[in-house]
Design an enzyme around this catalytic site. Structure first.
Site, short mmCIF file in Angstrom:
data_model
loop_
_atom_site.label_atom_id
_atom_site.label_comp_id
_atom_site.label_asym_id
_atom_site.label_seq_id
_atom_site.Cartn_x
_atom_site.Cartn_y
_atom_site.Cartn_z
CD GLU A 120 -8.76 1.50 3.63
OE1 GLU A 120 -7.93 2.28 3.14
OE2 GLU A 120 -8.51 0.33 3.92
NE ARG A 198 3.25 -4.11 5.01
CZ ARG A 198 4.32 -3.37 5.27
NH1 ARG A 198 5.11 -3.67 6.28
NH2 ARG A 198 4.61 -2.35 4.50
#
Length: 325
Positions: A120, A198
């Site tokens: 990204e 995470r």
């Protein structure tokens, strides 16, 4: 087949424990709650945007892809893995810190079926004074060091913290440990993936009052400890009427353009073009338009079909242009 025209979509809003109300500043109308993400152009099982304007109004991006295929999306415009639109375009409101996280590459064996990896890039639209992000590991942090830090609660000591301001760009290849932090609003261009591992979430409760799930083993597995090629740049010296390249990788090219006068451009048969309006206002015109030109304002995102051909930007505005390499 309908005559090609720029497509605007109804955003899919996502409530997040770290979200706020900043997306309202773009004239968007998110629902009540802590809205962290506006999925502006999306073709994913977790969110598919529907066309707002023109002959295709009401159709999902998945339907556009299935019905119009490479004619509209370009010869490179449909993902080989999973068959979906290859990119996901978001606006993010970081009212609080995001979890420290990392994304896998396409070939990670534990990916969910049909899911892609996630490379990204961020373009900072707004940042409060003193805002920062987490962007990579400190020098010398390897798997063993990161694992020990997670076990003894000192993970923040292993992470690079970088100050940010509007106009900054961050390219985040899969494998780069990162986190947006409080006070930042960004435009995000990414692979069409919703897989996030995470590492650490500040021991805070989620929206349901319970701790959010961590993915420590997957995170340790996919982190690129020697670096994955992350790059950052200031963009405030961009020259009007010239494209400044912000990111280029196998999945997308993203460029910044400052519009100060009429700027004649064209799409390519190989790829759609995505325009994200960052600031200012202007107009978008195109050949064979059967309606008035589009008035551009900050926060809008448009998908220009590969077969649109010539188009013109005018006014005083800053845009991001994304396409497939």
């Amino acid at each position: 087949m309908p005559t090609p025209y720029p497509l605007q979509f109804q955003p899919e809003f996502k409530e997040r424990v770290w979200g706020g109300r900043a997306l309202e500043q773009f004239g968007l109308t998110p629902p009540e709650g802590h809205i962290g993400e506006g999925w502006m152009i999306a073709d994913h099982p977790n969110g598919t945007t529907k066309v707002l304007n023109g002959a295709l109004a009401g159709k999902g991006l998945d339907e556009v892809r299935e019905q119009l295929g490479t004619a509209w999306l370009g010869t490179k415009g449909v993902s080989e893995k999973g068959g979906r639109f290859p990119l996901l375009i978001k606006l993010l409101d970081c009212n609080d810190d995001l979890s420290v996280q990392v994304h896998p590459t396409d070939d990670y064996e534990a990916l969910p079926p049909g899911e892609l990896g996630k490379t990204e890039m961020w373009y900072v639209l707004d940042a409060k004074p003193g805002a920062h992000i987490i962007y990579g590991l400190n020098e010398g942090v390897d798997r063993a060091v990161l694992k020990e830090a997670l076990e003894n609660g000192t993970v923040m000591d292993t992470l690079r913290q970088v100050p940010v301001e509007a106009g900054d760009t961050f390219f985040i290849p899969a494998g780069t440990v990162h986190a947006l932090c409080a006070g930042v609003v960004v435009a995000e261009i990414q692979q069409n993936s919703d897989t996030t591992y995470r590492i650490y979430d500040y021991n805070r409760p989620g929206l349901d009052g319970k701790p959010r799930e961590l993915h420590v083993e997957d995170s340790l597995n996919v982190t690129a400890y020697e670096g994955a090629g992350a790059t950052t740049m200031k963009t405030n010296d961009a020259t009007p009427g010239e494209w400044l390249k912000l990111a280029e990788c196998p999945y997308f090219v993203v460029e910044k353009g400052i519009v100060a006068e009429r700027w004649e451009l064209s799409t390519s048969a190989e790829s759609f073009t995505i325009l994200v309006v960052c600031e200012g206002s202007g107009t978008l015109e195109w050949d064979n338009a059967d309606s008035d030109k589009i008035e551009l304002k900050a926060g809008q995102c448009y998908l220009l079909p590969a077969n649109l051909g010539s188009y013109t930007l005018d006014g005083n505005t800053t845009v991001l242009r994304s396409y497939l390499p």
